[in-house]
Design an enzyme around this catalytic site. Structure first.
Site, PDB file in Angstrom:
ATOM      1  N   SER A 184       0.826  -1.202   0.000  1.00 34.86           N
ATOM      2  CA  SER A 184       0.000   0.000   0.000  1.00 34.86           C
ATOM      3  C   SER A 184       0.866   1.261   0.000  1.00 34.86           C
ATOM      4  O   SER A 184       2.011   1.258   0.469  1.00 34.86           O
ATOM      5  CB  SER A 184      -0.911   0.001   1.222  1.00 34.86           C
ATOM      6  OG  SER A 184      -1.711  -1.159   1.232  1.00 34.86           O
TER       7      SER A 184
HETATM    8  N1  SAM Z   1      -0.453  -4.312   4.012  1.00 37.52           N
HETATM    9  C1  SAM Z   1       0.194  -4.909   2.883  1.00 37.52           C
HETATM   10  C2  SAM Z   1       1.543  -4.328   2.634  1.00 37.52           C
HETATM   11  O1  SAM Z   1       1.892  -3.334   3.261  1.00 37.52           O
HETATM   12  O2  SAM Z   1       2.252  -4.880   1.798  1.00 37.52           O
HETATM   13  C3  SAM Z   1      -0.633  -4.743   1.645  1.00 37.52           C
HETATM   14  C4  SAM Z   1      -1.517  -5.859   1.429  1.00 37.52           C
HETATM   15  S1  SAM Z   1      -2.231  -6.003  -0.170  1.00 37.52           S
HETATM   16  C5  SAM Z   1      -2.958  -4.438  -0.485  1.00 37.52           C
HETATM   17  C6  SAM Z   1      -3.620  -7.047   0.282  1.00 37.52           C
HETATM   18  C7  SAM Z   1      -3.229  -8.454   0.649  1.00 37.52           C
HETATM   19  O3  SAM Z   1      -4.397  -9.140   1.116  1.00 37.52           O
HETATM   20  C8  SAM Z   1      -2.719  -9.260  -0.526  1.00 37.52           C
HETATM   21  O4  SAM Z   1      -1.441  -9.776  -0.225  1.00 37.52           O
HETATM   22  C9  SAM Z   1      -3.750 -10.376  -0.693  1.00 37.52           C
HETATM   23  O5  SAM Z   1      -3.205 -11.612  -1.138  1.00 37.52           O
HETATM   24  C10 SAM Z   1      -4.297 -10.483   0.723  1.00 37.52           C
HETATM   25  N2  SAM Z   1      -5.599 -11.123   0.841  1.00 37.52           N
HETATM   26  C11 SAM Z   1      -6.677 -11.023   0.039  1.00 37.52           C
HETATM   27  N3  SAM Z   1      -7.682 -11.769   0.501  1.00 37.52           N
HETATM   28  C12 SAM Z   1      -7.247 -12.367   1.649  1.00 37.52           C
HETATM   29  C13 SAM Z   1      -7.807 -13.251   2.597  1.00 37.52           C
HETATM   30  N4  SAM Z   1      -9.071 -13.704   2.509  1.00 37.52           N
HETATM   31  N5  SAM Z   1      -7.056 -13.648   3.644  1.00 37.52           N
HETATM   32  C14 SAM Z   1      -5.775 -13.228   3.789  1.00 37.52           C
HETATM   33  N6  SAM Z   1      -5.168 -12.376   2.919  1.00 37.52           N
HETATM   34  C15 SAM Z   1      -5.901 -11.945   1.868  1.00 37.52           C
END
Ligand code: SAM
Length: 204
Positions: free
Chosen positions: A52
């Site tokens: 993000s």
């Molecule tokens: N906070 C993170 C960073 O600083 O890198 C950004 C995360 S990214 C915007 C969103 C993440 O949520 C992705 O890695 C995606 O694979 C994960 N995600 C999506 N659905 C999910 C779920 N049901 N359970 C766990 N992770 C999930």
């Protein structure tokens, strides 16, 4: 990043600003993107996912109002950058990611200075981690169509959850509180996150 992107937009929590000043964000992005890692935007980290934008990480973290003792659940480990910040500012962190390759990369980067108070989980984070509940704080870093019921159930009384809720590609960033078992929602602003894929999120 702190002086140009965060302070002028109202991020004033000094513990948070110090953590973001210290934690080397360039270690959490693919090597070819390291020179761009402090830019004011999200970046691709592989598997169609993103780290993000620094301001969004700061806004969500500030909204959690961490004092240093809380047990935090993070859904969406991604690069692990947000996790590193939570580990600095909270008592303990449980982080869940659904994509194994991302979780492994994050685990390696976080290995050195941050591992004492973090536990990693692979799986559908919309289910939460019932055996570790309750959590004083929950942060969801992917967009959900609604607040996932298991996550609200696992939030402690007087706890705070920060979560983007809305359509697949456009959402409101919500701060949700549990007050006498009831949900109180506050809209912090508009945002755009990748979708939360799971039983209580969007379907693939
Ligand atoms: N906070 C993170 C960073 O600083 O890198 C950004 C995360 S990214 C915007 C969103 C993440 O949520 C992705 O890695 C995606 O694979 C994960 N995600 C999506 N659905 C999910 C779920 N049901 N359970 C766990 N992770 C999930």
């Amino acid at each position: 990043m702190v002086a140009d992107q965060l302070r002028p937009r109202g991020i004033l929590d000094e513990r948070l600003l110090a953590a973001m000043e210290d934690i080397p964000r360039h270690l959490f992005v693919p090597a070819r993107l390291a020179p761009r890692s402090y830019e004011d935007c999200p970046l691709q980290i592989g598997e169609g996912q993103t780290i993000s934008q620094p301001y969004i990480v700061a806004e969500m973290t500030q909204a959690l109002r961490l004092s240093g003792t809380e047990k935090v659940l993070e859904i969406g480990t991604g690069s692990g950058y947000q996790t590193a910040i939570l580990c600095r500012l909270a008592g303990e962190v449980v982080t869940v990611e659904r994509i194994a390759s991302l979780l492994e990369k994050a685990r390696k980067v976080l290995m050195e200075p941050y591992t004492e108070n973090v536990r990693f989980r692979i799986g559908d984070g919309t289910m939460g981690v019932p055996e570790e509940a309750p959590f004083h704080r929950i942060i969801v870093t992917a967009a959900s169509p609604k607040v996932p019921t298991p996550l609200f159930e696992q939030l402690a009384e007087d706890g705070i959850m920060v979560i983007p809720v809305g359509e697949r590609w456009e959402q409101d960033l919500l701060r949700v509180r549990k007050e006498k078992g009831r949900m109180r929602k506050e809209v912090l602003g508009g945002c755009r996150f990748v979708p939360l894929i799971g039983q209580f999120g969007f379907h693939e």
